[in-house]
Design a protein around this motif. Structure first.
Motif, PDB file in Angstrom:
ATOM      1  N   SER A  68       0.847  -1.186   0.000  1.00  0.00           N
ATOM      2  CA  SER A  68       0.000   0.000   0.000  1.00  0.00           C
ATOM      3  C   SER A  68       0.884   1.238   0.000  1.00  0.00           C
ATOM      4  CB  SER A  68      -0.894   0.015   1.250  1.00  0.00           C
ATOM      5  OG  SER A  68      -0.083   0.122   2.419  1.00  0.00           O
ATOM      6  N   MET A  69       0.245   2.402  -0.118  1.00  0.00           N
ATOM      7  CA  MET A  69       1.017   3.648  -0.089  1.00  0.00           C
ATOM      8  C   MET A  69       1.778   3.779   1.224  1.00  0.00           C
ATOM      9  SD  MET A  69      -1.436   6.506  -1.876  1.00  0.00           S
ATOM     10  CE  MET A  69      -0.236   7.780  -1.503  1.00  0.00           C
ATOM     11  N   PHE A  70       1.084   3.515   2.330  1.00  0.00           N
ATOM     12  CA  PHE A  70       1.777   3.638   3.610  1.00  0.00           C
ATOM     13  C   PHE A  70       2.888   2.607   3.728  1.00  0.00           C
ATOM     14  CE2 PHE A  70       2.428   2.415   8.044  1.00  0.00           C
ATOM     15  CZ  PHE A  70       2.838   3.645   8.554  1.00  0.00           C
ATOM     16  N   ASP A  71       2.658   1.411   3.206  1.00  0.00           N
ATOM     17  CA  ASP A  71       3.684   0.377   3.273  1.00  0.00           C
ATOM     18  C   ASP A  71       4.925   0.771   2.473  1.00  0.00           C
ATOM     19  OD1 ASP A  71       4.466  -2.018   4.432  1.00  0.00           O
ATOM     20  OD2 ASP A  71       3.937  -3.193   2.671  1.00  0.00           O
ATOM     21  N   HIS A  72       4.744   1.488   1.359  1.00  0.00           N
ATOM     22  CA  HIS A  72       5.885   2.016   0.613  1.00  0.00           C
ATOM     23  C   HIS A  72       6.728   2.908   1.530  1.00  0.00           C
ATOM     24  CE1 HIS A  72       5.651   0.852  -3.636  1.00  0.00           C
ATOM     25  NE2 HIS A  72       4.329   0.856  -3.501  1.00  0.00           N
ATOM     26  N   ALA A  73       6.053   3.810   2.254  1.00  0.00           N
ATOM     27  CA  ALA A  73       6.768   4.703   3.163  1.00  0.00           C
ATOM     28  C   ALA A  73       7.428   3.928   4.297  1.00  0.00           C
ATOM     29  CB  ALA A  73       5.805   5.741   3.723  1.00  0.00           C
ATOM     30  N   MET A  74       6.724   2.894   4.788  1.00  0.00           N
ATOM     31  CA  MET A  74       7.269   2.091   5.872  1.00  0.00           C
ATOM     32  C   MET A  74       8.539   1.369   5.438  1.00  0.00           C
ATOM     33  SD  MET A  74       6.807   1.303   9.012  1.00  0.00           S
ATOM     34  CE  MET A  74       7.154   0.070  10.257  1.00  0.00           C
ATOM     35  N   VAL A  75       8.502   0.744   4.262  1.00  0.00           N
ATOM     36  CA  VAL A  75       9.668   0.016   3.770  1.00  0.00           C
ATOM     37  C   VAL A  75      10.829   0.977   3.539  1.00  0.00           C
ATOM     38  CG1 VAL A  75      10.580  -1.290   1.807  1.00  0.00           C
ATOM     39  CG2 VAL A  75       8.372  -1.911   2.804  1.00  0.00           C
ATOM     40  N   ALA A  76      10.551   2.129   2.915  1.00  0.00           N
ATOM     41  CA  ALA A  76      11.611   3.104   2.669  1.00  0.00           C
ATOM     42  C   ALA A  76      12.221   3.600   3.976  1.00  0.00           C
ATOM     43  CB  ALA A  76      11.061   4.274   1.860  1.00  0.00           C
ATOM     44  N   THR A  77      11.379   3.845   4.972  1.00  0.00           N
ATOM     45  CA  THR A  77      11.867   4.311   6.272  1.00  0.00           C
ATOM     46  C   THR A  77      12.717   3.245   6.951  1.00  0.00           C
ATOM     47  OG1 THR A  77       9.943   5.744   6.540  1.00  0.00           O
ATOM     48  CG2 THR A  77      11.164   5.181   8.535  1.00  0.00           C
ATOM     49  N   MET A  78      12.275   1.988   6.860  1.00  0.00           N
ATOM     50  CA  MET A  78      13.043   0.904   7.471  1.00  0.00           C
ATOM     51  C   MET A  78      14.380   0.699   6.767  1.00  0.00           C
ATOM     52  SD  MET A  78      10.036  -1.864   8.332  1.00  0.00           S
ATOM     53  CE  MET A  78      11.138  -2.995   9.174  1.00  0.00           C
ATOM     54  N   GLN A  79      14.416   0.904   5.444  1.00  0.00           N
ATOM     55  CA  GLN A  79      15.695   0.835   4.744  1.00  0.00           C
ATOM     56  C   GLN A  79      16.627   1.937   5.224  1.00  0.00           C
ATOM     57  OE1 GLN A  79      13.926   0.561   0.592  1.00  0.00           O
ATOM     58  NE2 GLN A  79      15.658  -0.823   0.350  1.00  0.00           N
TER      59      GLN A  79
END
Length: 441
Positions: free
Chosen positions: A110-121
């Motif tokens: 999802s859109m939020f999951d994109h942000a979550m993955v990028a933040t975790m990277q």
């Protein structure tokens, strides 16, 4: 990460930052930390489709830089140059094994999951897992490991480790595997023998703890989701602690309703099992708190229906009134979203100035709150087999930059050192095993 994905992640992150600012204005001053045996827990306020997302950028330690030890203590690097060290196990001969693994990069949903993955990277919390266990040896006893060997490799996100007699047990994300082991060996080439299978994914860590008599293993298995939003059926066999009988090969759920029980330890006086649990997200900075609790056989601790006893989470539908009524209130709150992972028992006098028995907890640090929490190693004093109710005391801090925008490291596993007069801490962002001792040690 592609340019389109990066732009989308930044856009969602900006929306999240705006949501955080709005919540701060509308909800007033930040609540005090929800800690202790009678914590003040604010009412839950669901954050909706864009929950608070805030993590520091991983920086690592500069040459010669260390965390800050409590007064009277000193800290040095026991081993450096590891790859995301998460968990530690000290063998009877003094060798130290370290599980190097991490959450595997996934395709966002999802859109939020994109942000979550990028933040975790950016926070060095997701990527390519080393999938190995390294053996460290400090033969001359100077507090620095001079020998480093790959004990096992090609594993599946290894985490928990236990040596019983001539068998070395590993908690992979998909199950427990047993390997033959000879004391002093620096490599295991024999194939492993599967003992139990677990569902991988979600909360992937599988901690292990042997019973005092060496006849059973206990394993923590976390949930797939935050609040069973994909249905409770998919969570069957998760959010629990398993008991494995090593003589019969049978295993069973020992306790459940524990969203993500990671560290496990025995309180030696009472013989009671204790764990630290990461609670649900999306209800506020201090709601609900992560916690330290004793674990009752057959006990239910609320997830996903409720938290801290019978406080119902209305986001979970349908509810289960009977399960809520049976939920056990945890023993000791550790503050909201501290990501308390590491746990070990520390007898009084192990470190100078810590003159009570108690539990040491490695707090990996928050992502779902407007102000950061955790990012430290703390001590919870005990008396008569239970926490005294006093606030946690810092053992090791200074993992964040002064403006809290960067992390030098993040503490995870904790273990008493081979000499019984030191504490070892796994730092998965700094790629270090830290050693804490008295100032004169």
């Amino acid at each position: 990460m592609s340019g389109t994905t990066s732009l989308l992640a930044r856009s969602v992150a900006l929306v999240g930052a705006a949501a955080v600012a709005w919540r701060r204005r509308t909800q007033g001053a930040a609540p005090p930390p929800a800690v202790g045996d009678v914590p003040q827990i604010p009412p839950g306020r669901p954050q909706g489709a864009v929950p608070t997302l805030k993590m520091p950028t991983a920086r690592g330690w500069a040459h010669g830089q260390t965390p800050t030890a409590a007064p009277g203590l000193t800290v040095n690097a026991f081993a450096t140059g590891l790859k995301h060290p998460r968990w530690i196990h000290v063998l009877p001969n003094g060798d130290v094994t370290v599980a190097e693994a991490m959450q595997v990069l996934r395709t966002p949903k999802s859109m939020f999951d994109h942000a979550m993955v990028a933040t975790m990277q950016r926070a060095a919390a997701i990527g390519q897992s080393a999938n190995r266990i390294t053996l460290l040896r400090d033969a001359d006893g100077d507090g620095v490991a001079e020998t480093r060997e790959t004990l096992l490799e090609g594993l599946s996100q290894p985490f928990g480790m236990v040596l019983i007699a001539d068998t070395f047990y590993v908690g992979n994300t998909d199950g427990v595997v047993a390997f033959p082991y000879t004391t002093g060996a620096t490599r295991i080439d024999a194939p492993g023998r599967p003992l139990a299978s677990f569902k991988p994914g979600g909360h992937w860590t599988r901690s292990l703890l042997a019973s005092p008599d060496g006849r059973r293993l206990y394993a923590g298995v976390g949930s797939l989701t935050n609040i069973a939003e994909l249905g409770v059926e998919i969570e069957q066999g998760r959010a629990c602690i398993y008991e494995l009988d090593l003589e019969t090969g049978r295993n069973r759920i020992f306790a459940e309703g524990l969203r993500n029980a990671v560290g496990l330890a025995w309180e030696p006086g009472s013989g009671v099992l204790w764990t630290v649990v990461n609670e649900r997200d999306g209800l506020g900075d201090e709601t609900p708190p992560d916690y330290l609790t004793s674990v009752r056989e057959g006990g239910f601790y609320g997830w996903p229906y409720c938290y801290w006893g019978q406080t119902v989470d209305d986001r979970v539908q349908p509810q289960d009134a009977a399960r809520v009524a049976s939920a056990i209130t945890p023993d000791y709150a550790l503050g909201g979203h501290t990501a308390s992972l590491g746990l070990c028992w520390m007898p009084r006098g192990t470190l100078p100035g810590f003159d009570e028995d108690g539990m040491v907890i490695g707090q990996h640090g928050s992502w779902n709150r407007s102000t950061l929490s955790g990012y430290r190693v703390v001590f919870v004093p005990f008396a008569n087999g239970r926490p005294t109710g006093q606030p946690p005391r810092d053992i090791l801090s200074g993992f964040l930059s002064p403006d809290e925008r960067e992390s030098y490291g993040r503490p995870v596993g904790v273990e008493i050192g081979p000499d019984k007069r030191s504490l070892l801490i796994a730092d998965d962002v700094g790629d270090v095993i830290w050693r804490v001792t008295g100032s004169a040690a």
